[in-house]
Design a protein around this motif. Structure first.
Motif, mmCIF file in Angstrom:
data_model
loop_
_atom_site.group_PDB
_atom_site.id
_atom_site.type_symbol
_atom_site.label_atom_id
_atom_site.label_comp_id
_atom_site.label_asym_id
_atom_site.label_seq_id
_atom_site.Cartn_x
_atom_site.Cartn_y
_atom_site.Cartn_z
ATOM 1 N N SER A 12 16.048 68.648 2.980
ATOM 2 C CA SER A 12 15.696 68.673 1.562
ATOM 3 C C SER A 12 14.230 69.034 1.371
ATOM 4 O O SER A 12 13.883 69.834 0.486
ATOM 5 N N ALA A 27 21.190 67.419 -2.863
ATOM 6 C CA ALA A 27 21.710 67.935 -1.598
ATOM 7 C C ALA A 27 21.115 67.168 -0.413
ATOM 8 O O ALA A 27 21.821 66.843 0.548
ATOM 9 N N GLY A 28 19.812 66.869 -0.482
ATOM 10 C CA GLY A 28 19.173 66.124 0.597
ATOM 11 C C GLY A 28 19.759 64.737 0.770
ATOM 12 O O GLY A 28 20.005 64.279 1.896
ATOM 13 N N VAL A 76 26.277 71.816 -0.201
ATOM 14 C CA VAL A 76 26.465 70.758 0.793
ATOM 15 C C VAL A 76 27.848 70.872 1.428
ATOM 16 O O VAL A 76 28.007 70.678 2.634
ATOM 17 N N SER A 78 24.969 72.566 -6.214
ATOM 18 C CA SER A 78 24.458 71.710 -5.148
ATOM 19 C C SER A 78 25.596 71.137 -4.311
ATOM 20 O O SER A 78 25.523 71.099 -3.070
ATOM 21 N N ILE A 138 18.357 70.307 -5.165
ATOM 22 C CA ILE A 138 17.903 70.165 -3.779
ATOM 23 C C ILE A 138 17.769 68.700 -3.394
ATOM 24 O O ILE A 138 18.143 68.293 -2.289
ATOM 25 N N VAL A 139 17.224 67.892 -4.297
ATOM 26 C CA VAL A 139 17.104 66.455 -4.024
ATOM 27 C C VAL A 139 18.487 65.841 -3.825
ATOM 28 O O VAL A 139 18.704 65.060 -2.887
ATOM 29 N N ALA A 196 13.688 72.745 2.015
ATOM 30 C CA ALA A 196 14.274 73.528 0.925
ATOM 31 C C ALA A 196 13.394 73.498 -0.319
ATOM 32 O O ALA A 196 13.275 74.503 -1.034
ATOM 33 N N ILE A 197 12.751 72.369 -0.587
ATOM 34 C CA ILE A 197 11.861 72.267 -1.746
ATOM 35 C C ILE A 197 10.679 73.218 -1.599
ATOM 36 O O ILE A 197 10.279 73.903 -2.558
ATOM 37 N N GLY A 204 18.990 64.949 7.340
ATOM 38 C CA GLY A 204 19.317 65.292 5.956
ATOM 39 C C GLY A 204 18.101 65.347 5.051
ATOM 40 O O GLY A 204 17.944 66.294 4.258
ATOM 41 N N LEU A 205 17.225 64.365 5.152
ATOM 42 C CA LEU A 205 16.036 64.335 4.288
ATOM 43 C C LEU A 205 15.052 65.449 4.648
ATOM 44 O O LEU A 205 14.407 66.022 3.763
#
Length: 369
Positions: free
Chosen positions: A228, A48-49, A192, A188, A45-46, A231-232, A224-225
């Motif tokens: 993430s 992907a972000g 994306v 991941s 996830i990180v 999603a976390i 984008g961030l």
């Protein structure tokens, strides 16, 4: 709030709206692409972000700098006509499939809420989409700006409620997940990649809202961030809960419903909004692709497309995510790397320009001496 901040949030909201669809909000995407890898899912996830932030930054800055008005102006100069046409076909098919699936999902919720036959629910969903399509990009922007903050706050609020009220934190491995691939890194990248297919197409239509380079850059990075972070939160819920949610069609809704019935009903509304915004953003991109190929008035084309969507919106929700999405992910991988290479070229060009400026300044000083 300044106008620049408003525009940044507006652009970030549109970018996020292309990703926060029903698969995301329901937890199916997060569960299949990340939770199935246990701790590795959080690393995924990180990653992907970071990739979403880079893609948003690169694409939107390029759209602003080169005054790009549509997806073709972005794609064909980058990859050439042959590969460009192949990618164009893949993008069109993907957006059309997402439109059909999201109309089907929204129709299911509408039919249940109004206690009407399923096909009437999909018809209502298709008509609502048609109304927004007829407003063109202005309607998409207005809808995304209004709905996305509601989705973000609703998902985070519901997620934190479940986390705070959990009976226990269970960080033992959860059996029963079917992983998309053999490792979290590839999964991941696939996640994306297929989301970038529709994301890039929509971002290429945002030139009227990119009033400066700062708005373009900040909108992409923040969008984008933020994806993430959301999603976390969802992944924490899925990761620590009992294994029986694996078989659930909408796992997050199942978890929330166990804790609070009223909150569960509220989350159904969020899911409906997520499906609708996903249908609208993907459908707009699909209509743009078709409109550029046929000489038919959009006022005629839009009702025709929405009419065809209704009878073919009968594909399984979780089945689509586990099969069609990864397939398009492999196709979109090329686009992902192409965008990252463009970003690298932008960086090299900027560094070269800075070096040339410093060198010329030094030479000018030496002449003065």
């Amino acid at each position: 709030m300044s106008q620049d901040v408003k525009n940044i949030l507006k652009v970030a909201s549109i970018y996020m709206a292309t990703v926060i669809g029903a698969g995301f909000a329901s937890g199916q995407e997060i569960m299949q692409f990340f939770s199935s890898y246990y701790e590795g899912g959080f690393y995924g996830i990180v990653l992907a972000g970071v990739l979403f932030a880079l893609i948003g930054y690169i694409v939107l800055v390029k759209v602003y700098s080169e005054r790009i008005r549509n997806y073709e102006e972005f794609l064909f100069p980058s990859v050439g006509w042959v590969i460009g046409w192949i990618m164009e076909i893949m993008v069109t098919l993907f957006m059309g499939s997402v439109l059909c699936i999201m109309v089907a999902g929204a129709g299911s919720i509408i039919s249940g809420a109004l206690n009407i036959p399923y096909h009437y629910g999909t018809l209502i969903a298709a008509i609502l989409c048609m109304i927004v399509f007829l407003t063109d990009i202005k309607g998409i922007v207005a809808l995304s700006s209004f709905v996305t903050p509601i989705l973000v706050l609703g998902i985070l609020g519901a997620g934190f409620y479940v986390i705070v009220n959990m009976d226990a934190w269970v960080f033992s491995p959860v059996p029963g997940f079917d992983a998309i691939t053999d490792n979290w890194l590839v999964s991941s990248l696939l996640y994306v990649s297929y989301n970038s297919i529709s994301g890039v197409a929509v971002m290429c239509s945002l030139l009227p809202y990119l009033k400066s380079r700062k708005i373009a850059a900040a909108g992409g990075i923040i969008g984008g961030l933020a994806l993430s972070f959301i999603a976390i939160v969802l992944n924490i819920i899925l990761y620590v809960f009992y294994p029986d949610i694996v078989s659930e069609e909408i796992p997050v809704l199942s978890i929330i419903g166990r804790h609070n019935f009223i909150l569960g009903e509220f989350y159904k509304i969020l899911l409906l909004l997520a499906m609708f915004i996903s249908a609208v953003t993907s459908g707009y991109g699909f209509i743009e692709r078709i409109a550029n190929k046929v000489r038919i008035s959009r006022k005629i084309l839009i009702p025709v497309i929405c009419g065809f969507v209704v009878p073919i919106s009968n594909v399984g929700f979780s089945g689509l995510i586990s099969s069609v999405y990864p397939a398009f992910g492999y196709v979109g991988m090329f686009m992902l790397f192409m965008i990252l290479i463009q970003g690298l070229n932008m960086l090299v060009s900027k560094l070269a320009a800075s070096f040339a400026f410093v060198s010329s300044k030094r030479e000018y000083k030496n002449r003065d001496r």
